[in-house]
Motif scaffolding. Structure first.
Motif, short mmCIF file in Angstrom:
data_model
loop_
_atom_site.label_atom_id
_atom_site.label_comp_id
_atom_site.label_asym_id
_atom_site.label_seq_id
_atom_site.Cartn_x
_atom_site.Cartn_y
_atom_site.Cartn_z
N CYS A 1 -7.75 -4.38 1.85
CA CYS A 1 -7.63 -4.11 3.30
C CYS A 1 -8.95 -4.39 4.03
O CYS A 1 -8.95 -4.64 5.23
N CYS B 1 -11.37 -0.34 0.43
CA CYS B 1 -10.36 -1.12 -0.29
C CYS B 1 -10.70 -2.61 -0.20
O CYS B 1 -10.91 -3.16 0.88
N CYS C 1 -2.57 0.51 1.44
CA CYS C 1 -1.81 -0.41 0.57
C CYS C 1 -1.56 0.16 -0.83
O CYS C 1 -0.88 -0.46 -1.64
N CYS D 1 -5.67 3.40 -2.18
CA CYS D 1 -5.90 3.14 -0.77
C CYS D 1 -4.80 3.78 0.08
O CYS D 1 -3.61 3.71 -0.26
ZN LIG Z 1 -5.85 -1.17 0.83
#
Ligand SMILES: [Zn+2]
Ligand SMILES: [Zn+2]
Length: 290
Positions: free
Chosen positions: A288, A285, A251, A248
């Protein structure tokens, strides 16, 4: 994957492949497969027996099963050791509301080595939708003709959907002439009290938009057949699967996006892994964008 077509292919021994078609698909297959030394010959298979778009005969099984069965029937009917076929399906477009997706599969079956390669392409369909008539149209040009004039060379079918819900009755197929269309619609209203439907004839020789997508699928098949295994030289080296896990962008955790593309050979089992670079959009993701 980029594949360069082997320039020596044309000088190799010409291979004969039998194509299951009643709808002129040799015009699409023959020139493309000639580029890799395959001579396409039409095999007298009754392809309608595997299912029709007009709905007289339901398709038995998945598109993949049917396209392979048609290619095998081409082998049986011709005595060639290689069979070819294509099979189309229409479904809702995954992104564009009310639009349709045309998925065209092509199959190459080699009876001698018992190998099957299926390639396919899904594309936005430009084929117009059906027109449902509750009464004979006053102005045929305005109400119904767009089916056949929306796209050059697109033919129409006229059918009756009986009020009792029984199987639809096809009154006329392959209609391109407005006077014939008018006559078929009038005949349909005389014959039955149900709804009359005018829709595009989706058979390949009467549907230019399908031919465009079938051609793209054949191009993929040709690239696949032109691609030889670096280890054992068998044809058909290509995409086997993909693996998710692209990190991602926000993150850095693995996402559902493709991280590794696995190309390989079904004959000797060798594989080539290509890692994708970059980062995934955080919308893919789970952390997220849960
Ligand atoms: Zn993420
Ligand atoms: Zn191999």
């Amino acid at each position: 994957m980029t594949v360069t077509i082997d320039p020596t292919a044309a000088t190799r021994t010409v291979t004969i492949a039998a194509l299951a078609t009643r709808h002129g698909k040799e015009l699409l297959f023959a020139p493309r497969l000639a580029a890799i030394g395959i001579d396409v010959q039409v095999s007298p298979v009754d392809t309608d027996a595997f299912g029709t778009f007009a709905g007289e005969i339901d398709r038995s099984g998945t598109a993949r099963a049917v396209v392979e069965a048609k290619a095998r029937a081409a082998i049986e009917c011709s005595g060639a050791s290689i069979g070819l076929a294509s099979e189309g399906s229409f479904g809702p477009h995954p992104v564009v509301p009310f639009a349709r997706l045309d998925t065209e599969l092509v199959a190459w079956v080699d009876a001698a080595s018992d190998r099957t390669i299926i390639e396919g392409v899904s594309e936005f369909s430009h084929v117009p939708g059906p027109v449902v008539l509750e009464a004979p149209p006053g102005d045929i040009a305005a109400e119904v003709l767009p089916i056949s004039t929306g796209l050059a060379d697109q033919a129409a079918i006229v059918c009756i959907e009986p009020a009792d819900g029984s199987r639809r009755i096809v009154v006329a197929k392959g209609v391109v002439d407005p006077a014939v269309l008018r006559g078929a619609i009038d005949e349909a209203f005389v014959r039955d009290a149900g709804r009359v439907v005018v829709e595009p004839d989706l058979r390949a020789h009467l549907c230019p938009d399908r031919r465009r997508v079938i051609a793209a699928a054949i191009d993929r098949l040709v690239l696949r057949l032109a691609s030889r295994c670096p280890q054992c030289d068998a044809v058909g080296f290509g995409r086997l699967r993909t693996m998710p896990g692209l990190p991602c962008a926000l993150c850095d955790l693995p996402t559902t996006e493709v991280a590794v593309i696995v190309d390989g050979c079904e004959v000797c089992g060798c594989e080539r892994h290509t890692e994708r670079t970059g980062r995934a959009d955080p919308t893919h993701c789970d952390r997220c964008n849960p």
